[in-house]
Design a protein around this motif. Structure first.
Motif, mmCIF file in Angstrom:
data_model
loop_
_atom_site.group_PDB
_atom_site.id
_atom_site.type_symbol
_atom_site.label_atom_id
_atom_site.label_comp_id
_atom_site.label_asym_id
_atom_site.label_seq_id
_atom_site.Cartn_x
_atom_site.Cartn_y
_atom_site.Cartn_z
ATOM 1 N N PRO A 1 26.986 28.795 66.371
ATOM 2 C CA PRO A 1 28.392 27.987 66.375
ATOM 3 C C PRO A 1 28.349 26.889 65.192
ATOM 4 O O PRO A 1 27.123 26.668 64.704
ATOM 5 C CB PRO A 1 28.307 27.044 67.622
ATOM 6 C CG PRO A 1 26.994 27.161 67.984
ATOM 7 C CD PRO A 1 26.127 28.260 67.561
ATOM 8 N N ALA A 2 29.158 26.553 64.496
ATOM 9 C CA ALA A 2 29.350 25.601 63.430
ATOM 10 C C ALA A 2 28.804 24.531 63.837
ATOM 11 O O ALA A 2 29.039 24.093 65.168
ATOM 12 C CB ALA A 2 30.849 25.518 62.845
ATOM 13 N N ALA A 3 27.900 23.692 63.092
ATOM 14 C CA ALA A 3 27.176 22.411 63.653
ATOM 15 C C ALA A 3 28.223 21.037 63.264
ATOM 16 O O ALA A 3 27.985 19.991 64.115
ATOM 17 C CB ALA A 3 26.000 22.268 62.903
ATOM 18 N N LEU A 4 29.146 21.190 62.498
ATOM 19 C CA LEU A 4 29.723 19.998 62.143
ATOM 20 C C LEU A 4 31.073 19.649 63.048
ATOM 21 O O LEU A 4 31.663 18.511 62.953
ATOM 22 C CB LEU A 4 30.124 19.934 60.773
ATOM 23 C CG LEU A 4 28.921 19.966 59.630
ATOM 24 C CD1 LEU A 4 29.499 20.112 58.282
ATOM 25 C CD2 LEU A 4 28.151 18.871 59.645
ATOM 26 N N GLY A 5 31.419 20.554 63.878
ATOM 27 C CA GLY A 5 32.363 20.442 64.951
ATOM 28 C C GLY A 5 33.801 20.290 64.386
ATOM 29 O O GLY A 5 33.978 20.970 63.069
ATOM 30 N N ASP A 6 34.494 19.529 64.998
ATOM 31 C CA ASP A 6 35.971 19.238 64.555
ATOM 32 C C ASP A 6 36.234 18.802 63.158
ATOM 33 O O ASP A 6 37.122 18.834 62.235
ATOM 34 C CB ASP A 6 36.740 18.537 65.699
ATOM 35 C CG ASP A 6 37.282 19.410 66.409
ATOM 36 O OD1 ASP A 6 37.492 20.618 66.436
ATOM 37 O OD2 ASP A 6 37.716 18.977 67.675
ATOM 38 N N LEU A 7 35.263 17.908 62.745
ATOM 39 C CA LEU A 7 35.452 16.999 61.764
ATOM 40 C C LEU A 7 34.958 17.733 60.399
ATOM 41 O O LEU A 7 34.892 17.354 59.348
ATOM 42 C CB LEU A 7 34.721 15.809 61.650
ATOM 43 C CG LEU A 7 35.119 14.719 62.770
ATOM 44 C CD1 LEU A 7 34.430 13.313 62.858
ATOM 45 C CD2 LEU A 7 36.567 14.369 62.381
ATOM 46 N N GLY A 8 34.277 18.899 60.641
ATOM 47 C CA GLY A 8 33.536 19.806 59.443
ATOM 48 C C GLY A 8 34.509 20.053 58.413
ATOM 49 O O GLY A 8 33.918 19.715 57.111
ATOM 50 N N GLY A 9 35.677 20.571 58.545
ATOM 51 C CA GLY A 9 36.424 20.768 57.519
ATOM 52 C C GLY A 9 37.002 19.435 56.591
ATOM 53 O O GLY A 9 37.111 19.743 55.557
ATOM 54 N N ALA A 10 37.265 18.529 57.354
ATOM 55 C CA ALA A 10 37.474 17.100 56.595
ATOM 56 C C ALA A 10 36.417 16.748 55.763
ATOM 57 O O ALA A 10 36.330 16.103 54.669
ATOM 58 C CB ALA A 10 37.914 16.013 57.667
ATOM 59 N N ILE A 11 34.960 16.879 56.417
ATOM 60 C CA ILE A 11 33.810 16.343 55.665
ATOM 61 C C ILE A 11 33.642 17.351 54.726
ATOM 62 O O ILE A 11 33.102 16.806 53.497
ATOM 63 C CB ILE A 11 32.543 16.321 56.792
ATOM 64 C CG1 ILE A 11 32.678 15.308 57.762
ATOM 65 C CG2 ILE A 11 31.219 16.108 55.976
ATOM 66 C CD1 ILE A 11 31.834 15.324 59.040
ATOM 67 N N GLY A 12 33.743 18.653 54.723
ATOM 68 C CA GLY A 12 33.793 19.402 53.687
ATOM 69 C C GLY A 12 34.477 19.196 52.532
ATOM 70 O O GLY A 12 34.282 19.228 51.469
ATOM 71 N N ALA A 13 35.856 18.942 53.157
ATOM 72 C CA ALA A 13 36.799 18.555 51.829
ATOM 73 C C ALA A 13 36.303 17.308 50.950
ATOM 74 O O ALA A 13 36.640 17.264 49.867
ATOM 75 C CB ALA A 13 38.375 18.177 52.631
ATOM 76 N N ALA A 14 35.674 16.404 51.553
ATOM 77 C CA ALA A 14 35.184 15.222 50.843
ATOM 78 C C ALA A 14 34.213 15.530 49.846
ATOM 79 O O ALA A 14 33.858 14.880 48.838
ATOM 80 C CB ALA A 14 34.757 13.956 51.874
ATOM 81 N N LEU A 15 33.737 16.766 50.321
ATOM 82 C CA LEU A 15 32.600 17.387 49.058
ATOM 83 C C LEU A 15 33.197 17.716 47.540
ATOM 84 O O LEU A 15 32.636 17.755 46.665
ATOM 85 C CB LEU A 15 31.679 18.439 49.541
ATOM 86 C CG LEU A 15 30.658 18.047 50.772
ATOM 87 C CD1 LEU A 15 30.359 19.446 51.370
ATOM 88 C CD2 LEU A 15 29.436 17.311 50.226
ATOM 89 N N LEU A 16 34.557 18.071 47.683
ATOM 90 C CA LEU A 16 35.252 18.312 46.544
ATOM 91 C C LEU A 16 35.467 17.358 45.576
ATOM 92 O O LEU A 16 35.425 17.590 44.396
ATOM 93 C CB LEU A 16 36.818 18.615 46.905
ATOM 94 C CG LEU A 16 36.811 20.176 47.855
ATOM 95 C CD1 LEU A 16 38.557 20.060 48.306
ATOM 96 C CD2 LEU A 16 36.565 21.434 47.139
ATOM 97 N N VAL A 17 35.147 15.850 45.996
ATOM 98 C CA VAL A 17 35.272 14.958 44.918
ATOM 99 C C VAL A 17 33.796 14.498 44.739
ATOM 100 O O VAL A 17 32.886 14.356 45.478
ATOM 101 C CB VAL A 17 36.123 13.807 45.453
ATOM 102 C CG1 VAL A 17 37.503 14.284 45.373
ATOM 103 C CG2 VAL A 17 35.833 13.183 46.833
ATOM 104 N N GLY A 18 33.525 14.299 43.247
ATOM 105 C CA GLY A 18 32.171 14.179 42.881
ATOM 106 C C GLY A 18 31.429 12.980 43.748
ATOM 107 O O GLY A 18 31.870 11.994 44.000
#
Ligand SMILES: [Zn+2]
Length: 320
Positions: free
Chosen positions: A301-318
């Protein structure tokens, strides 16, 4: 300390915003329902609200953020931050300049990318995908999205790679929300499953699904509604989820035969909600389809749970 970054997961049912620091730890978060009426401008305004609320929770101002990343459904042009054909969002077919609209509303730099690619990248860098050079991410939610990491890099193809939801699991099979027939998503997508359940109810079949939906004050069958119905042994819910698991097994098994990835990571709203026991069931369902069946890939299963998508989106900015 370098300024914080914000990340937004724009989903069909909810908008999730987080503010993170350099260690990716969440300092503030906010969740708002996705507007079901209006159009892209209304959705953009609600995203801006969610970011403001997350900023408030984190004790920062939106204008002080290093940037805002957004994971969006639909056809995303990451260069321009424009989103088109977001089928599960209200009146959102024509290209809409989401990055520009949000940048103006928030006074911050905004970058947009595909929601599933963003979530899979988060698992690759911070989550369950870290140990692997290659894996397939299967995002089981309203639709069935996917992302591919090959040789340590996200494989984008010509922009649309990883769409495992539209792999054919049955020729001339059920109609998919994409308009084609027999796609995996036609059997496993939460949207398609809900449409199917409504049709069965119209034909007189009994289920508690819609009663549970009303009890939760929802107007669609959310992952929580499905989980509740399964828990109480609802026959229709059980049959539809079994059908979804079988289809996921066929689609994933075929993809593994083609790509021979080290791991398959299952995320998304339903995947996250149903968790490990269902990942094991999907692994089981994929096994009969594996050509090299003595060494199946690791299924997690994905490890970051429900917040994974939002945390990943924050990776888009430097980062600093
Ligand atoms: Zn399809």
């Amino acid at each position: 300390m370098t300024p914080a970054r914000a990340g937004v997961d724009l989903g069909a049912t909810k908008i999730l915003a987080v503010v993170v620091g350099d260690d990716h730890a969440v300092r503030g978060e906010a969740k708002l329902p996705t507007p079901t009426q209006g159009g892209p401008e209304d959705v953009a305004a609600e995203i801006a609200n969610a970011v403001h609320q997350a900023c408030e929770a984190a004790g920062v101002k939106a204008g002080e953020l290093r940037g805002v990343g957004v994971g969006s459904p639909g056809a995303v042009d990451a260069e321009t931050g424009t989103v088109a054909h977001a089928r599960n969002l209200p009146d959102w077919d024509a290209p809409f300049p989401l990055a520009q609209a949000l940048g103006t509303a928030l006074g911050a730099t905004v970058r947009v990318d595909n929601d599933v690619k963003v979530a899979v990248t988060a698992e690759k860098e911070l989550g369950a995908g870290r140990p692997f050079r290659s894996f397939l991410g299967v995002w089981w939610g309203t639709g069935v999205g996917g992302g591919l990491v090959l040789d340590g890099r996200l494989w984008r193809g010509r922009g649309a790679a990883g769409e495992i939801g539209h792999v054919v699991v049955k020729r001339d099979g059920a109609r998919c929300p994409c308009g084609r027939r027999g796609c995996l998503e036609a059997y496993a997508g939460r949207g398609a499953m809900e449409a199917h359940a409504r049709k069965l109810v119209k034909r007189g079949r009994k289920t508690d699904l819609f009663e549970l939906m009303e009890k939760r004050k929802r107007d669609r069958l959310t992952s929580g509604v499905w989980a509740d119905a399964l828990e109480r042994g609802d026959e229709m819910a059980t049959a539809l989820i079994d059908r979804a698991v079988t289809a996921l097994g066929a689609g994933i098994g075929s993809a593994v035969n083609l790509l021979d990835v080290e791991a398959v990571i299952v995320g998304g709203g339903l995947g996250t909600r149903l968790g490990q026991p269902f990942v094991e069931r999907i692994a089981e369902a994929s096994r009969p389809h594996l050509f090299v069946d003595e060494r199946p890939p690791v299924m997690l299963p994905a490890a970051l749970g429900d917040l994974g998508g939002a945390i990943g989106a924050a990776l888009l900015v430097g980062r600093a």
